[in-house]
Design an enzyme around this catalytic site. Structure first.
Site, PDB file in Angstrom:
ATOM      1  N   VAL A   1       0.858  -1.191   0.000  1.00 38.58           N
ATOM      2  CA  VAL A   1       0.000   0.000   0.000  1.00 38.58           C
ATOM      3  C   VAL A   1       0.889   1.235   0.000  1.00 38.58           C
ATOM      4  CG1 VAL A   1      -1.790   1.296   1.213  1.00 38.58           C
ATOM      5  CG2 VAL A   1      -1.811  -1.208   1.261  1.00 38.58           C
TER       6      VAL A   1
ATOM      7  N   LYS B   1      -8.721   6.235 -18.145  1.00 41.73           N
ATOM      8  CA  LYS B   1     -10.106   6.717 -18.178  1.00 41.73           C
ATOM      9  C   LYS B   1     -10.128   8.232 -18.315  1.00 41.73           C
ATOM     10  CE  LYS B   1     -14.378   7.083 -15.527  1.00 41.73           C
ATOM     11  NZ  LYS B   1     -15.183   6.591 -14.374  1.00 41.73           N
TER      12      LYS B   1
ATOM     13  N   HIS C   1       3.086 -28.405 -46.091  1.00 40.29           N
ATOM     14  CA  HIS C   1       1.646 -28.366 -45.847  1.00 40.29           C
ATOM     15  C   HIS C   1       1.285 -29.043 -44.527  1.00 40.29           C
ATOM     16  CE1 HIS C   1       1.209 -26.623 -49.767  1.00 40.29           C
ATOM     17  NE2 HIS C   1       1.701 -27.695 -50.368  1.00 40.29           N
TER      18      HIS C   1
END
Length: 535
Positions: free
Chosen positions: A80, A152, A290
């Site tokens: 934090v 945002k 292939h």
């Protein structure tokens, strides 16, 4: 629940935003000081955390610690530090609104104009082989929150998540600020960045946490980033691109050393070549056309150059089809192998490394594409295939790493137990068969394919095709079948061609007829109890 609604008539236009305050917190310190120098030259305040702040400060630039802004020291071992209104208020305030400006003043919050954040190295930690809490501790919480908040609010804030964006941002700082179009583009990159990060975390938990019934994950999220736009897709009228997946270690992560740009079909064939060559323990080479093998071989005994020997032996299986093929080697491509390829038209060579002398030889073939696999290359643990409207997920089809374990559960149902040499050939044929499109039949001799029958809609035709391609080499060879023989006719084609031993899964209602045909001919036959379809 719907978000807040606003009266858009109150918004003020805001295009160019000068950089007066920047929040910088990065795990990747690449070119960090170049950015710090540009910010300092523009007189911008730099707010930072932990090691980022220390790096900038040691270089002689002024830094404001986040703790000085929030008034709260970092806590819980750094878990934090930025989760605070003084930070997120400064990130989310829409300065086009007078009311937001008023609230900032009342709360004594200064807005940010630039946020530079890249996240804890979660993907890199997983790739290193770390487990448990060591991985969990690399799940970033505050970083994604800051990135999403700034993205945002791109009308006011420029968000940067990669050093690749620094040059353009540095130029904008010197030019008076970022434009709205720049900030919108940066926001798009930022949301893609956090989406990829969250996908990597979700995938790690999904892979490590099975449901109570042992089922595959109930939810699957796949995030990929476009690596390159291709000239076209499988055909010229189709668009094509290649994407890299977070945590991937395969063809998409290979480095192209030379040659024309890779095509869609080149990538498909190169991936199929890896599937074939990397199943082998000894030095091995696979030649693919292939998506099917023209030839697979390991080195001859006592070969002076094992990888060159493996290539020549693989090429001998079907030289006509090998023209224009894609080659994968599970070891370093040597000068000798390069010289052997001088007069053979080849599209792509994939290998973990190339001798410098080999690279010099290949320079004369300017269109030849050389792909070097990443050092941490490994086969994927899961196999994903798109279908209309969804996708299929399965465990990757893998063999044990040691050769003995491959055959430990085989059941001898006909003939005598083979010699060690013949047993090794059967194991080679069984592994090679996994790389062949179903219905698959492989004839092998001396740890090299001599005939391959693939992709037929019935197994007896695959048997005939393998025998036809092998010609005289079919006599004395061993054979493998990726699935059981539904009738004795397919096995009989192999027996009539002179095959001495056959390995197949077993499980047909007519197994007895198939085994009887082998017993009458004195041919050894093993049931493996598992099949290796490859569609």
């Amino acid at each position: 629940m719907a978000g807040p609604r606003h009266d858009h008539s109150l918004y003020r236009e805001r295009d160019t935003v000068p950089i007066r305050r920047a929040l910088v917190s990065v795990s990747d310190k690449s070119d960090l000081l170049s950015l710090a120098a540009a910010l300092a030259a523009a007189g911008a305040e730099i707010v930072s955390t932990g090691s980022t702040a220390a790096t900038i400060r040691e270089a002689g630039y002024e830094v404001t610690d986040v703790a000085a802004v929030t008034g709260v020291a970092e806590m819980l071992d750094g878990r934090v530090k930025t989760l605070h209104p003084k930070i997120h208020g400064g990130l989310l305030a829409d300065l086009r609104l007078e009311d937001h400006e008023r609230q900032l003043q009342e709360l004594d919050i200064t807005p940010f104009d630039l946020v530079v954040v890249n996240l804890y190295p979660f993907v890199e930690t997983v790739a290193s082989g770390a487990q448990g809490d060591d991985v969990v501790e690399q799940i970033d919480i505050g970083g994604p929150a800051m990135v999403r908040a700034a993205a945002k609010n791109h009308a006011n804030v420029a968000i940067v998540v990669s050093p690749q964006s620094y040059p353009a941002v540095i130029a904008a700082i010197a030019d008076g600020g970022t434009t709205l179009s720049q900030r919108r583009e940066l926001a798009a990159r930022a949301f893609a960045h956090t989406a990829a990060y969250d996908t990597a975390v979700a995938s790690w938990f999904a892979e490590g946490t099975l449901n109570a019934d042992g089922d595959l994950p109930a939810h699957l999220t796949i995030q990929a980033e476009r690596l390159a736009t291709l000239r076209y897709g499988e055909n010229s009228h189709q668009r094509g691109a290649i994407y890299t997946r977070a945590g991937g270690h395969g063809i998409a992560q290979a480095t192209q050393l030379q040659g024309k740009e890779m095509s869609y079909n080149n990538y498909v064939d190169a991936d199929a070549a890896l599937r074939a060559a990397y199943d082998m323990v000894k030095p091995a080479v696979a030649i693919i056309k292939h998506a099917n093998p023209c030839g697979i071989a390991t080195t001859a005994p006592n070969a002076l150059d094992p990888i060159a020997s493996a290539h020549l032996r693989a090429h001998e299986c079907d030289p006509v089809s090998a023209y224009g093929g894609v080659i994968a080697a599970n070891g370093t491509v040597t000068l000798k192998m390069a010289e052997n390829l001088k007069d053979i038209f080849t599209e792509v060579i994939v290998a973990p490394s190339f001798e410098p002398a080999a690279l010099e030889v290949f320079k004369a073939k300017k269109n030849l594409r050389l792909l070097q696999l990443p050092e941490d290359w490994q086969q994927e643990r899961m196999d994903v295939r798109l279908v209309s409207g969804g996708l299929l997920l399965q465990d990757a089809d893998r063999f044990p790493d040691d050769i003995v374990s491959v055959a430990k559960n085989w059941e001898l149902v006909s003939g005598d137990r083979p010699s060690d040499e013949e047993m090794e050939n059967l194991i080679f044929a069984w592994k090679a068969c996994r790389a062949v499109k179903s219905n698959a039949i492989v004839l092998a001799k001396d740890n090299a394919t001599v005939g391959v029958g693939m992709g037929q809609v019935n197994r007896v035709d695959s048997c005939r095709l393998a025998v036809e391609r092998a010609g005289d080499r079919a006599a004395g060879s061993v054979a493998s079948s990726d699935a059981f023989f539904p009738f004795a006719d397919g096995a009989q084609v192999l027996i009539d061609a002179g095959v001495t031993a056959i390995v197949q899964p077993g499980g047909s209602v007519r197994d007895g007829e198939v085994v009887d045909a082998a017993r009458k001919a004195g041919v050894t036959m093993f049931f493996t109890g598992e099949r290796h379809f490859f569609h």
